[in-house]
Write a protein that holds these residues in place. Structure first.
Motif, PDB file in Angstrom:
ATOM      1  N   UNK B 116     -17.899  46.736  37.149  1.00  0.00           N
ATOM      2  CA  UNK B 116     -18.176  45.334  37.474  1.00  0.00           C
ATOM      3  C   UNK B 116     -16.866  44.617  37.768  1.00  0.00           C
ATOM      4  N   UNK B 117     -15.879  44.913  36.948  1.00  0.00           N
ATOM      5  CA  UNK B 117     -14.575  44.283  37.112  1.00  0.00           C
ATOM      6  C   UNK B 117     -14.009  44.584  38.496  1.00  0.00           C
ATOM      7  N   UNK B 118     -14.017  45.869  38.872  1.00  0.00           N
ATOM      8  CA  UNK B 118     -13.429  46.252  40.159  1.00  0.00           C
ATOM      9  C   UNK B 118     -14.231  45.660  41.308  1.00  0.00           C
ATOM     10  N   UNK B 119     -15.558  45.745  41.221  1.00  0.00           N
ATOM     11  CA  UNK B 119     -16.395  45.374  42.358  1.00  0.00           C
ATOM     12  C   UNK B 119     -16.498  43.860  42.516  1.00  0.00           C
ATOM     13  N   UNK B 120     -16.540  43.136  41.418  1.00  0.00           N
ATOM     14  CA  UNK B 120     -16.916  41.721  41.552  1.00  0.00           C
ATOM     15  C   UNK B 120     -15.923  40.734  40.948  1.00  0.00           C
ATOM     16  N   UNK B 121     -15.249  41.091  39.900  1.00  0.00           N
ATOM     17  CA  UNK B 121     -14.526  40.074  39.149  1.00  0.00           C
ATOM     18  C   UNK B 121     -13.030  40.042  39.447  1.00  0.00           C
ATOM     19  N   UNK B 122     -12.431  41.218  39.548  1.00  0.00           N
ATOM     20  CA  UNK B 122     -10.975  41.258  39.680  1.00  0.00           C
ATOM     21  C   UNK B 122     -10.512  40.673  40.998  1.00  0.00           C
ATOM     22  N   UNK B 123      -9.325  40.048  40.985  1.00  0.00           N
ATOM     23  CA  UNK B 123      -8.690  39.655  42.242  1.00  0.00           C
ATOM     24  C   UNK B 123      -8.390  40.903  43.066  1.00  0.00           C
ATOM     25  N   UNK B 124      -8.286  40.705  44.386  1.00  0.00           N
ATOM     26  CA  UNK B 124      -8.249  41.864  45.280  1.00  0.00           C
ATOM     27  C   UNK B 124      -7.193  42.894  44.914  1.00  0.00           C
ATOM     28  N   UNK B 125      -5.991  42.408  44.604  1.00  0.00           N
ATOM     29  CA  UNK B 125      -4.892  43.348  44.330  1.00  0.00           C
ATOM     30  C   UNK B 125      -5.143  44.142  43.052  1.00  0.00           C
ATOM     31  N   UNK B 126      -5.637  43.433  42.040  1.00  0.00           N
ATOM     32  CA  UNK B 126      -5.915  44.081  40.756  1.00  0.00           C
ATOM     33  C   UNK B 126      -7.031  45.115  40.936  1.00  0.00           C
ATOM     34  N   UNK B 127      -8.033  44.744  41.752  1.00  0.00           N
ATOM     35  CA  UNK B 127      -9.139  45.671  42.005  1.00  0.00           C
ATOM     36  C   UNK B 127      -8.626  46.922  42.679  1.00  0.00           C
ATOM     37  N   UNK B 128      -7.692  46.737  43.626  1.00  0.00           N
ATOM     38  CA  UNK B 128      -7.119  47.886  44.317  1.00  0.00           C
ATOM     39  C   UNK B 128      -6.388  48.796  43.334  1.00  0.00           C
ATOM     40  N   UNK B 129      -5.617  48.157  42.449  1.00  0.00           N
ATOM     41  CA  UNK B 129      -4.865  48.919  41.440  1.00  0.00           C
ATOM     42  C   UNK B 129      -5.816  49.720  40.554  1.00  0.00           C
ATOM     43  N   UNK B 130      -6.885  49.038  40.098  1.00  0.00           N
ATOM     44  CA  UNK B 130      -7.828  49.705  39.201  1.00  0.00           C
ATOM     45  C   UNK B 130      -8.547  50.848  39.906  1.00  0.00           C
ATOM     46  N   UNK B 131      -8.884  50.600  41.194  1.00  0.00           N
ATOM     47  CA  UNK B 131      -9.592  51.640  41.938  1.00  0.00           C
ATOM     48  C   UNK B 131      -8.708  52.873  42.068  1.00  0.00           C
ATOM     49  N   UNK B 132      -7.422  52.642  42.359  1.00  0.00           N
ATOM     50  CA  UNK B 132      -6.485  53.756  42.447  1.00  0.00           C
ATOM     51  C   UNK B 132      -6.377  54.464  41.104  1.00  0.00           C
ATOM     52  N   UNK B 133      -6.331  53.677  40.035  1.00  0.00           N
ATOM     53  CA  UNK B 133      -6.222  54.276  38.704  1.00  0.00           C
ATOM     54  C   UNK B 133      -7.428  55.172  38.417  1.00  0.00           C
ATOM     55  N   UNK B 134      -8.616  54.677  38.781  1.00  0.00           N
ATOM     56  CA  UNK B 134      -9.830  55.469  38.523  1.00  0.00           C
ATOM     57  C   UNK B 134      -9.822  56.741  39.368  1.00  0.00           C
ATOM     58  N   UNK B 135      -9.378  56.618  40.631  1.00  0.00           N
ATOM     59  CA  UNK B 135      -9.281  57.814  41.480  1.00  0.00           C
ATOM     60  C   UNK B 135      -8.317  58.823  40.870  1.00  0.00           C
ATOM     61  N   UNK B 136      -7.210  58.303  40.344  1.00  0.00           N
ATOM     62  CA  UNK B 136      -6.202  59.164  39.716  1.00  0.00           C
ATOM     63  C   UNK B 136      -6.812  59.890  38.513  1.00  0.00           C
ATOM     64  N   UNK B 137      -7.546  59.115  37.698  1.00  0.00           N
ATOM     65  CA  UNK B 137      -8.177  59.728  36.527  1.00  0.00           C
ATOM     66  C   UNK B 137      -9.135  60.833  36.942  1.00  0.00           C
ATOM     67  N   UNK B 138      -9.849  60.579  38.058  1.00  0.00           N
ATOM     68  CA  UNK B 138     -10.840  61.560  38.501  1.00  0.00           C
ATOM     69  C   UNK B 138     -10.162  62.843  38.966  1.00  0.00           C
ATOM     70  N   UNK B 139      -8.918  62.738  39.440  1.00  0.00           N
ATOM     71  CA  UNK B 139      -8.301  63.939  40.005  1.00  0.00           C
ATOM     72  C   UNK B 139      -7.458  64.701  38.986  1.00  0.00           C
ATOM     73  N   UNK B 140      -7.356  64.204  37.763  1.00  0.00           N
ATOM     74  CA  UNK B 140      -6.623  64.950  36.732  1.00  0.00           C
ATOM     75  C   UNK B 140      -7.465  66.150  36.302  1.00  0.00           C
ATOM     76  N   UNK B 141      -6.916  67.357  36.367  1.00  0.00           N
ATOM     77  CA  UNK B 141      -7.691  68.544  36.004  1.00  0.00           C
ATOM     78  C   UNK B 141      -8.096  68.523  34.527  1.00  0.00           C
ATOM     79  N   UNK B 142      -9.220  69.182  34.239  1.00  0.00           N
ATOM     80  CA  UNK B 142      -9.753  69.098  32.879  1.00  0.00           C
ATOM     81  C   UNK B 142      -8.817  69.722  31.853  1.00  0.00           C
ATOM     82  N   UNK B 143      -8.078  70.767  32.237  1.00  0.00           N
ATOM     83  CA  UNK B 143      -7.181  71.409  31.281  1.00  0.00           C
ATOM     84  C   UNK B 143      -6.113  70.408  30.818  1.00  0.00           C
TER      85      UNK B 143
END
Lengths: 399, 320, 307
Positions: B116-143
């Motif tokens: 909700x924060x990324x999609x609707x609440x955060x200011x554009x730059x913060x949303x971009x930062x968070x989206x990148x952070x989430x993408x980064x988290x998704x690409x960290x290998x499970x090991x």
């Protein structure tokens, strides 16, 4: 808008901030942990070094060291009798070791009789680990007594009976090479199959039950856990490679085949999405100029899908580098220094698994490898972003 | 669908204008596609065949594994390895489901609020930062998640347990697995939820605002409800992954041999962690039983998936 | 990082002891108990040696407020903490702390070897039965290995890892000629070791140094517990994949394990543990029972111990 509502709104807003704060916190902790623990071991030697230390034992042919009275400041303690300097340090597993920081050019330790192969000579090098010095006339100097004691014993004794030393060990060259092999071999299998399948779906597939069925089968692959792929590798791919006389057990061919199956859905989906985003006007133009379908696909569709194929490649490489569970089964967990495609070996991710499940576990080396993996993944992520930027730019230019 | 072929495709036949070369290409592509699609069947058939062997053969004289016992027993192996065949995985099923459920309790709220924060609440730059952070988290290998779990989470849990006066074996515990799995689920649920939140019809939002609801009220009472189906899809995806996660889990689970282990500070084991346990030095029945666990894992994942999809359909129907 | 933490802890302990004043030993103080963590082999040997085996893997049986440290940190703590008590392996003992006599016997290497000092456990090995080797070569290599670990050179490796090697009077070089197998190339052969995991470090160090001395024979160390020393060399698992050529045990062989030929088993070292206290502590000798009572919290002050 009533006041209670306003308070409620602020509360809910704070919660969303907190939620994303948590997510960010998790990521930060992960990064800080990996970087702070892993950075210490990152060095050129880590990438080029063997994982298994090699051991030597030698006896110096003489006790003479001409001009060995060094006055320069050296790391650790210096023996003017033998012309070497030793210092206390830790190896990559965190064990206390005594390392060589300097060997004088006239040192007798540069020309030792190999006591294991009496006709050969061996020499001590900088960065080697001295494990023990044994004498005829006094007790041996051991690692646990420290570098200062070892130098003292060497200077006091009349003759060295045997000096045992080893290379440092703990390097990741073997795992690095396996990872590169696996990337090359898996992509060689997965990319052609995946891209051709994507072309079928986007350019040729009729709308019918069969297409839907095929598509849903491939989609299902995404949901299969990687450990299950490992079992597939054992029951299907390893027996195939054994039957073909390529290998006797776990091997890189089977690893690459298993990896290729894991990569298929990613490659297919990413490529197909790009193919679909290519405007039909391109195809019409080609067909109108008299080209047939095959030519259109080859000359028009594929070249324009290149950024998408690059994206698929990047995603695939990321998946290969990070994969552990499947490879533990198909490729084994024993770290090798000499990598052969028909034998078992470890990728970087499995190397982490191996040093973490060893007794005692080596978190520092594991973090260093994780550090390397994260850097590669980061670069791949940037690559993916750049490719999607390229695709968007191209499409905007046309429409 | 490409309109060049639209007509022929709708008529359920191959493209008509194909020349000889084109036909060869078409057949080749179809063949390759069938190969791609056949792997899922190969997986199911090969692993199931190997997985049922321990139950129907006598395992070179040791006697066959009792199926009922396998599904219900609370001890992994009664008797000595390589001698006994009294394997039981009932507690592993419970442990696995329990752990995934608990991890969802942590990851679900955090993910939805982040989305909700990324999609609707955060200011554009913060949303971009968070989206990148989430993408980064998704690409960290499970090991790597497992490594962080072993290096960061275990000591914290060990010390917490000690200050609470309970015993935990080096922090290896249910709680540790739950936290690691929650870490790993957050990017999945967040990414899917964010997309479905952004895809909610803008008019719905405008209508709510026009009726006098505040922005925040609208996001939580209207948009989130409208996006619930998509959010649920993210949950299903995350649950599937968590059920099948192996290496990260077994680095922090402690690998208990009997259960079920419901205590947060007690060591635990899941279906996957048991499959990886002692892999280096095993053979015969003790090795083959891992395939049975693999079949069990697939069955658990499929059943959970079907049930969750049923729930999703029900939830989707509520509120229209 | 670890060093900094240790340093801070030491400084903190230092301040506490300074604050108490430095005028002699106050026996009404509580003993502050130091222990290794539950994964430590030394802890296992110690707890079993004092008859408190239940506490080997269970912290909750220990007195409240005990501190968990590694070998070096326990040593350092004992130089500062006047009321501390801890244990280390004998090889680490030096004169900055006081090593307590155990049941009246002084902790020295001599007393360990002549078997009068009791807080110790033997490290044993077992070979396959004489007629049960897959090849003559591997049998000869295994026997060369046993000769090596009994040599001065093997003993150095054992001592370096903190155990007490049995005395030896020959070097590997002097017996190498009686093991001609080691002069050829053995890199195609694999010698498999197993058994006790508390001997793993010593075993791996021995394997690593033995390999180049015997034609680069490949060595494989897979340690699962003392029980497997017998089980996987001469017991029911000897012919399975997990079967070993040489198994280690960190306790004397017992029961069935003794029904094996005498020349297929032996001892390679002692693992001796010393209870250490601060130099100002008047206590010189403790019995197993006394140490157990300190660690379980039955004794509340040093006075209780001294009485």
């Amino acid at each position: 808008m009533g006041k209670p509502q306003k308070v409620k709104d602020i509360f809910m807003k704070t919660i969303t901030y907190l939620g994303s704060g948590f997510s960010l916190l998790f990521l930060t902790i992960t990064m800080i942990f990996i970087f702070s623990n892993g950075f210490g071991l990152i060095s050129f030697g880590l990438f080029t070094g063997d994982y298994h230390a090699k051991y030597y034992a030698g006896r110096p042919a003489s006790v003479e060291c001409e001009g060995c009275e060094v006055t320069d400041e050296l790391k650790g303690y210096y023996s003017s009798v033998y012309g070497i300097a030793l210092y206390d340090d830790f190896d990559r597993a965190g064990n206390v070791v005594i390392k060589v920081s300097y060997v004088h050019e006239n040192s007798p330790l540069l020309n030792m009789l190999d006591t294991n192969n009496p006709n050969q000579s061996i020499s001590l090098k900088v960065d080697d680990v001295v494990t023990r010095v044994a004498f005829f006339d006094q007790p041996s100097a051991l690692t646990r007594n420290g570098a200062s004691m070892m130098i003292q014993s060497m200077d006091q004794s009349t003759e060295i009976r045997e000096l045992t030393f080893s290379t440092l060990g703990g390097g990741i060259r073997g795992s690095l090479i396996t990872t590169l092999y696996l990337i090359g071999m898996s992509l060689a299998l997965a990319l052609p199959i995946g891209i051709l399948t994507a072309i079928y779906f986007s350019e040729f597939a009729p709308v019918n039950r069969l297409t839907n069925l095929l598509r849903s089968f491939i989609e299902t692959l995404t949901g299969v856990p990687s450990i299950i792929y490992g079992l597939l590798g054992i029951t299907l791919f390893i027996p195939i490679t054994v039957r073909l006389n390529l290998s006797q057990g776990a091997n890189l061919f089977a690893g690459a085949m298993t990896m290729a199956v894991i990569l298929l859905p990613v490659v297919i989906r990413t490529t197909e999405e790009t193919l679909k985003s290519i405007p039909n006007s391109y195809r019409h133009a080609s067909l109108a100029l008299g080209a047939n379908y095959t030519q259109t696909v080859k000359k028009v569709v594929l070249p324009n899908a290149l950024p998408g194929i690059m994206t698929a490649t990047f995603l695939a490489v990321g998946r290969i580098i990070g994969e552990s569970a499947a490879l533990i089964f198909v490729l084994g967990t024993a770290v090798k220094d000499t990598v052969r495609v028909n034998e078992s070996s470890t990728t970087l991710a499995v190397h982490i698994w191996t040093v973490m499940t060893d007794e005692p576990s080596n978190i520092e080396l594991a973090s260093s490898i994780a550090f390397i993996i994260l850097i590669i993944v980061l670069i791949l992520n940037i690559g993916v972003k750049y490719m999607s930027y390229l695709i968007n730019k191209k499409l905007r230019g046309v429409v | 669908m490409l309109d060049v072929w639209k007509k022929t495709q709708r008529n359920n036949e191959r493209p008509r204008m194909l020349g000889r070369n084109d036909k060869i290409l078409y057949k080749l592509l179809l063949l390759i596609t069938i190969i791609s699609a056949s792997f899922v069947i190969l997986i199911a058939v090969f692993i199931t065949l190997r997985g049922i062997l321990p139950f129907i053969t006598d395992n070179s004289g040791l006697g066959s594994v009792d199926l009922w016992n396998f599904f219900t027993d609370t001890v992994w192996l009664r008797g000595q390895t390589f001698v006994s065949t009294a394997y039981g995985a009932g507690f592993l099923i419970l442990n696995t489901l329990y752990i995934v459920f608990l991890s969802l309790l942590i990851s679900f709220p955090i993910s939805v609020f982040t989305a909700v924060f990324i999609a609707k609440i955060a200011p554009e730059k913060l949303a971009y930062l968070m989206r990148t952070a989430v993408e980064m988290m998704a690409s960290i290998p499970s090991i790597v998640y497992g490594l962080v779990g072993a290096g960061v989470v275990l000591p914290i849990i060990y010390n917490t347990a000690r200050s609470l006066g309970t015993h935990s074996s080096g922090g290896n515990s249910t709680l540790a697995v739950v936290i690691v799995l929650a870490f790993m689920s957050i990017p999945t649920i967040t990414a899917v939820s964010e997309v479905s939140i952004r895809n909610v019809d803008e008019n719905l939002e405008k209508a709510s605002l026009a009726l006098g609801a505040s922005n925040i009220q609208t996001q939580f009472k209207v948009v989130l409800i409208a996006a619930k189906s998509g959010i649920f899809a993210g949950v299903i995806l995350a649950v599937g992954r968590a059920l099948g996660e192996a290496t990260a889990v077994s680095l922090v689970a402690g690998n208990s041999r009997s259960g079920p282990n419901f205590g947060l500070f007690d060591i635990t084991s899941t279906i996957t962690s048991t499959m990886l346990q002692g892999l280096k030095e095993t053979q015969g029945i003790d090795y083959d039983i891992r395939f049975s666990l693999g079949v069990l894992l697939m069955v658990v994942i499929v059943i959970t998936n079907v049930l969750l999809n049923l729930v999703k359909r029900k939830v989707g129907k509520l509120h229209g | 990082m670890k060093k900094i933490i240790v340093l801070l802890v030491l400084i903190a302990i230092g301040f506490v002891t300074l604050g108490c004043g430095n005028d002699g030993f106050d026996s009404s103080q509580r003993p502050s108990v130091y222990t290794r963590d539950t994964t430590s082999g030394t802890r296992d040997g110690f707890m079993k040696g004092i008859g408190f085996g239940d506490a080997a893997a269970n912290d909750s049986l220990l007195v409240d407020g005990f501190a968990t440290r590694d070998n070096n940190a326990i040593m350092q703590a004992m130089t500062i903490d006047e009321y501390g008590i801890g244990y280390i392996s004998l090889a680490s003992l030096n004169d900055t702390v006081k090593g307590v006599n155990f049941n009246g016997v002084e902790p020295t290497v001599e007393n360990v070897i002549n078997d009068t000092y009791d807080l110790k456990r033997p490290f044993m090995y077992m070979l396959r039965a004489n007629d049960d080797w897959e090849s003559q070569e591997i049998k000869e290599i295994a026997h060369a290995f046993i000769a090596f670990l009994h040599s001065i050179d093997g003993g150095d490796i054992i001592n370096d890892q903190g155990a007490v090697a049995l005395p030896s009077n020959y070097t590997w070089e002097s017996v190498r000629d009686t093991h001609p197998i080691c002069q050829g190339d053995n890199s195609a052969l694999t010698l498999r070791f197993g058994g006790s995991d508390s001997i793993q470090r010593i075993a791996e160090a021995l394997s690593a140094e033995f390999s180049p001395r015997c034609g680069n024979v490949v060595t494989e160390n897979d340690h699962t517990g003392s029980g497997d020393a017998f089980r996987r060399t001469q017991g029911d698992q000897k012919d399975q994949v997990v079967g070993k050529h040489i198994g280690y045990a960190s306790r004397p062989f017992r029961g069935d394990e003794l029904n094996t030929p005498d020349d297929t088993r032996g001892q390679l070292a002692w693992d001796a543990i010393v209870v250490i206290i601060h130099k100002d502590n008047p206590v010189d000798s403790l019995t197993a029972e006394q140490i157990k009572r300190i660690y379980s919290g039955e004794y509340e002050t040093w006075e209780d111990v001294i009485e």
